[in-house]
Design a protein around this motif. Structure first.
Motif, PDB file in Angstrom:
ATOM      1  N   GLN A 130       6.540  -4.735 -23.504  1.00  0.00           N
ATOM      2  CA  GLN A 130       5.649  -4.736 -24.652  1.00  0.00           C
ATOM      3  C   GLN A 130       6.390  -4.190 -25.860  1.00  0.00           C
ATOM      4  O   GLN A 130       6.855  -3.041 -25.844  1.00  0.00           O
ATOM      5  N   ALA A 131       6.510  -5.023 -26.871  1.00  0.00           N
ATOM      6  CA  ALA A 131       7.125  -4.614 -28.129  1.00  0.00           C
ATOM      7  C   ALA A 131       6.031  -4.107 -29.066  1.00  0.00           C
ATOM      8  O   ALA A 131       4.865  -4.489 -28.925  1.00  0.00           O
ATOM      9  N   PRO A 132       6.383  -3.281 -30.035  1.00  0.00           N
ATOM     10  CA  PRO A 132       5.386  -2.763 -30.980  1.00  0.00           C
ATOM     11  C   PRO A 132       4.628  -3.887 -31.665  1.00  0.00           C
ATOM     12  O   PRO A 132       5.225  -4.834 -32.170  1.00  0.00           O
ATOM     13  N   GLY A 133       3.315  -3.796 -31.653  1.00  0.00           N
ATOM     14  CA  GLY A 133       2.489  -4.786 -32.326  1.00  0.00           C
ATOM     15  C   GLY A 133       2.310  -6.084 -31.566  1.00  0.00           C
ATOM     16  O   GLY A 133       1.692  -7.020 -32.079  1.00  0.00           O
ATOM     17  N   LYS A 134       2.855  -6.135 -30.350  1.00  0.00           N
ATOM     18  CA  LYS A 134       2.744  -7.365 -29.555  1.00  0.00           C
ATOM     19  C   LYS A 134       2.035  -7.079 -28.239  1.00  0.00           C
ATOM     20  O   LYS A 134       1.950  -5.930 -27.795  1.00  0.00           O
ATOM     21  N   GLU A 135       1.544  -8.144 -27.628  1.00  0.00           N
ATOM     22  CA  GLU A 135       0.892  -7.999 -26.331  1.00  0.00           C
ATOM     23  C   GLU A 135       1.932  -7.823 -25.232  1.00  0.00           C
ATOM     24  O   GLU A 135       3.080  -8.250 -25.351  1.00  0.00           O
ATOM     25  N   ARG A 136       1.488  -7.194 -24.157  1.00  0.00           N
ATOM     26  CA  ARG A 136       2.366  -7.056 -23.000  1.00  0.00           C
ATOM     27  C   ARG A 136       2.598  -8.432 -22.384  1.00  0.00           C
ATOM     28  O   ARG A 136       1.665  -9.212 -22.230  1.00  0.00           O
ATOM     29  N   GLU A 137       3.853  -8.711 -22.035  1.00  0.00           N
ATOM     30  CA  GLU A 137       4.188 -10.014 -21.466  1.00  0.00           C
ATOM     31  C   GLU A 137       4.945  -9.844 -20.164  1.00  0.00           C
ATOM     32  O   GLU A 137       5.717  -8.900 -19.983  1.00  0.00           O
ATOM     33  N   GLY A 138       4.709 -10.770 -19.259  1.00  0.00           N
ATOM     34  CA  GLY A 138       5.443 -10.780 -17.999  1.00  0.00           C
ATOM     35  C   GLY A 138       6.782 -11.444 -18.182  1.00  0.00           C
ATOM     36  O   GLY A 138       6.883 -12.472 -18.854  1.00  0.00           O
ATOM     37  N   ILE A 139       7.831 -10.871 -17.607  1.00  0.00           N
ATOM     38  CA  ILE A 139       9.149 -11.467 -17.743  1.00  0.00           C
ATOM     39  C   ILE A 139       9.764 -11.866 -16.406  1.00  0.00           C
ATOM     40  O   ILE A 139      10.570 -12.796 -16.362  1.00  0.00           O
ATOM     41  N   ALA A 140       9.397 -11.219 -15.311  1.00  0.00           N
ATOM     42  CA  ALA A 140       9.943 -11.595 -14.015  1.00  0.00           C
ATOM     43  C   ALA A 140       9.090 -11.034 -12.897  1.00  0.00           C
ATOM     44  O   ALA A 140       8.564  -9.922 -13.014  1.00  0.00           O
ATOM     45  N   THR A 141       8.960 -11.815 -11.837  1.00  0.00           N
ATOM     46  CA  THR A 141       8.270 -11.341 -10.640  1.00  0.00           C
ATOM     47  C   THR A 141       9.083 -11.702  -9.411  1.00  0.00           C
ATOM     48  O   THR A 141       9.893 -12.640  -9.437  1.00  0.00           O
ATOM     49  N   ILE A 142       8.855 -10.961  -8.328  1.00  0.00           N
ATOM     50  CA  ILE A 142       9.490 -11.251  -7.048  1.00  0.00           C
ATOM     51  C   ILE A 142       8.479 -10.944  -5.965  1.00  0.00           C
ATOM     52  O   ILE A 142       7.872  -9.866  -5.944  1.00  0.00           O
ATOM     53  N   ASP A 143       8.254 -11.894  -5.062  1.00  0.00           N
ATOM     54  CA  ASP A 143       7.241 -11.672  -4.037  1.00  0.00           C
ATOM     55  C   ASP A 143       7.879 -11.130  -2.764  1.00  0.00           C
ATOM     56  O   ASP A 143       9.073 -10.819  -2.718  1.00  0.00           O
ATOM     57  N   SER A 144       7.052 -10.997  -1.728  1.00  0.00           N
ATOM     58  CA  SER A 144       7.525 -10.391  -0.482  1.00  0.00           C
ATOM     59  C   SER A 144       8.576 -11.235   0.220  1.00  0.00           C
ATOM     60  O   SER A 144       9.321 -10.730   1.056  1.00  0.00           O
ATOM     61  N   ASP A 145       8.639 -12.528  -0.107  1.00  0.00           N
ATOM     62  CA  ASP A 145       9.675 -13.410   0.440  1.00  0.00           C
ATOM     63  C   ASP A 145      10.873 -13.518  -0.496  1.00  0.00           C
ATOM     64  O   ASP A 145      11.732 -14.383  -0.299  1.00  0.00           O
ATOM     65  N   ARG A 146      10.877 -12.678  -1.528  1.00  0.00           N
ATOM     66  CA  ARG A 146      11.957 -12.667  -2.527  1.00  0.00           C
ATOM     67  C   ARG A 146      12.011 -13.950  -3.356  1.00  0.00           C
ATOM     68  O   ARG A 146      13.065 -14.292  -3.902  1.00  0.00           O
ATOM     69  N   ALA A 160      11.439   2.917  -8.885  1.00  0.00           N
ATOM     70  CA  ALA A 160      11.271   3.532  -7.571  1.00  0.00           C
ATOM     71  C   ALA A 160       9.793   3.565  -7.216  1.00  0.00           C
ATOM     72  O   ALA A 160       8.973   4.086  -7.984  1.00  0.00           O
ATOM     73  N   ALA A 161       9.471   3.018  -6.064  1.00  0.00           N
ATOM     74  CA  ALA A 161       8.086   2.940  -5.617  1.00  0.00           C
ATOM     75  C   ALA A 161       7.848   3.941  -4.494  1.00  0.00           C
ATOM     76  O   ALA A 161       8.718   4.161  -3.648  1.00  0.00           O
ATOM     77  N   SER A 162       6.667   4.527  -4.480  1.00  0.00           N
ATOM     78  CA  SER A 162       6.309   5.446  -3.411  1.00  0.00           C
ATOM     79  C   SER A 162       4.815   5.378  -3.169  1.00  0.00           C
ATOM     80  O   SER A 162       4.054   4.894  -4.008  1.00  0.00           O
ATOM     81  N   GLY A 163       4.413   5.818  -2.000  1.00  0.00           N
ATOM     82  CA  GLY A 163       2.996   5.845  -1.677  1.00  0.00           C
ATOM     83  C   GLY A 163       2.502   4.603  -0.961  1.00  0.00           C
ATOM     84  O   GLY A 163       1.329   4.512  -0.622  1.00  0.00           O
ATOM     85  N   TYR A 164       3.405   3.634  -0.743  1.00  0.00           N
ATOM     86  CA  TYR A 164       3.011   2.432  -0.034  1.00  0.00           C
ATOM     87  C   TYR A 164       4.272   1.717   0.422  1.00  0.00           C
ATOM     88  O   TYR A 164       5.378   2.062   0.006  1.00  0.00           O
ATOM     89  N   THR A 165       4.095   0.714   1.254  1.00  0.00           N
ATOM     90  CA  THR A 165       5.241  -0.076   1.724  1.00  0.00           C
ATOM     91  C   THR A 165       5.422  -1.240   0.774  1.00  0.00           C
ATOM     92  O   THR A 165       4.697  -2.231   0.834  1.00  0.00           O
ATOM     93  N   SER A 166       6.392  -1.108  -0.114  1.00  0.00           N
ATOM     94  CA  SER A 166       6.531  -2.081  -1.191  1.00  0.00           C
ATOM     95  C   SER A 166       6.930  -3.468  -0.704  1.00  0.00           C
ATOM     96  O   SER A 166       6.754  -4.436  -1.428  1.00  0.00           O
ATOM     97  N   SER A 167       7.473  -3.580   0.502  1.00  0.00           N
ATOM     98  CA  SER A 167       7.972  -4.889   0.948  1.00  0.00           C
ATOM     99  C   SER A 167       6.875  -5.935   1.013  1.00  0.00           C
ATOM    100  O   SER A 167       7.141  -7.125   0.903  1.00  0.00           O
ATOM    101  N   SER A 168       5.614  -5.505   1.178  1.00  0.00           N
ATOM    102  CA  SER A 168       4.518  -6.461   1.299  1.00  0.00           C
ATOM    103  C   SER A 168       3.874  -6.777  -0.050  1.00  0.00           C
ATOM    104  O   SER A 168       2.956  -7.581  -0.124  1.00  0.00           O
ATOM    105  N   TYR A 169       4.365  -6.171  -1.097  1.00  0.00           N
ATOM    106  CA  TYR A 169       3.776  -6.332  -2.415  1.00  0.00           C
ATOM    107  C   TYR A 169       4.591  -7.302  -3.259  1.00  0.00           C
ATOM    108  O   TYR A 169       5.817  -7.392  -3.144  1.00  0.00           O
ATOM    109  N   CYS A 170       3.894  -7.967  -4.162  1.00  0.00           N
ATOM    110  CA  CYS A 170       4.570  -8.641  -5.250  1.00  0.00           C
ATOM    111  C   CYS A 170       4.908  -7.577  -6.287  1.00  0.00           C
ATOM    112  O   CYS A 170       4.099  -6.691  -6.564  1.00  0.00           O
ATOM    113  N   MET A 171       6.079  -7.648  -6.854  1.00  0.00           N
ATOM    114  CA  MET A 171       6.469  -6.700  -7.889  1.00  0.00           C
ATOM    115  C   MET A 171       6.973  -7.457  -9.106  1.00  0.00           C
ATOM    116  O   MET A 171       7.513  -8.560  -8.986  1.00  0.00           O
ATOM    117  N   GLY A 172       6.777  -6.864 -10.243  1.00  0.00           N
ATOM    118  CA  GLY A 172       7.154  -7.560 -11.463  1.00  0.00           C
ATOM    119  C   GLY A 172       7.614  -6.623 -12.560  1.00  0.00           C
ATOM    120  O   GLY A 172       7.370  -5.417 -12.507  1.00  0.00           O
TER     121      GLY A 172
END
Length: 120
Positions: A38-54, A22-34
């Motif tokens: 992060q698993a223990p002992g591992k680096e944070r990794e990106g798994i999925a993103t969706i932009d303003s055009d979906r 749940a997002a608040s404080g801004y209009t999320s439709s114009s943002y990229c969201m992802g």
């Protein structure tokens, strides 16, 4: 800007979970969201993103099993996770940014995370 994740929990391998952010404080439709994790002992990794055009992007490790979606009217981001594996066990974070939309974990805004545990 505030991002609050929910929906994590414990599930057996092969099961499903749906995460919400749940997002608040801004209009999320114009943002990229992802979704990142992060698993223990591992680096944070990106798994999925969706932009303003979906337009979506997925890491190879989750392609075909996870689906990212957004409901701009509700200012909410989702991650449907199917066919879960023990290696999916991690803290899952949602993130938002206006200037970038990729799988690198350098987004500007972050939630606190929700834990997902997958047992074999």
């Amino acid at each position: 800007v505030q991002l609050v994740e929910s929906g994590g929990g414990s599930v057996q391998a092969g099961g499903s979970l749906r995460l919400s952010c749940a997002a608040s404080g801004y209009t999320s439709s114009s943002y990229c969201m992802g979704w990142f994790r992060q698993a223990p002992g591992k680096e944070r990794e990106g798994i999925a993103t969706i932009d303003s055009d979906r337009i979506t992007s997925y890491a190879d490790s989750v392609k075909g099993r996870f689906t990212i979606s957004r409901d701009n009217a509700k200012n909410t981001l989702y991650l449907q996770m199917n066919s879960l594996k023990p290696e999916d066990t991690a803290m899952y974070y949602c993130a938002a940014d206006t200037a970038r939309c990729w799988l690198r974990p350098d987004f500007k805004y972050w939630g606190q995370g929700t834990q997902v545990n997958v047992s074999s």
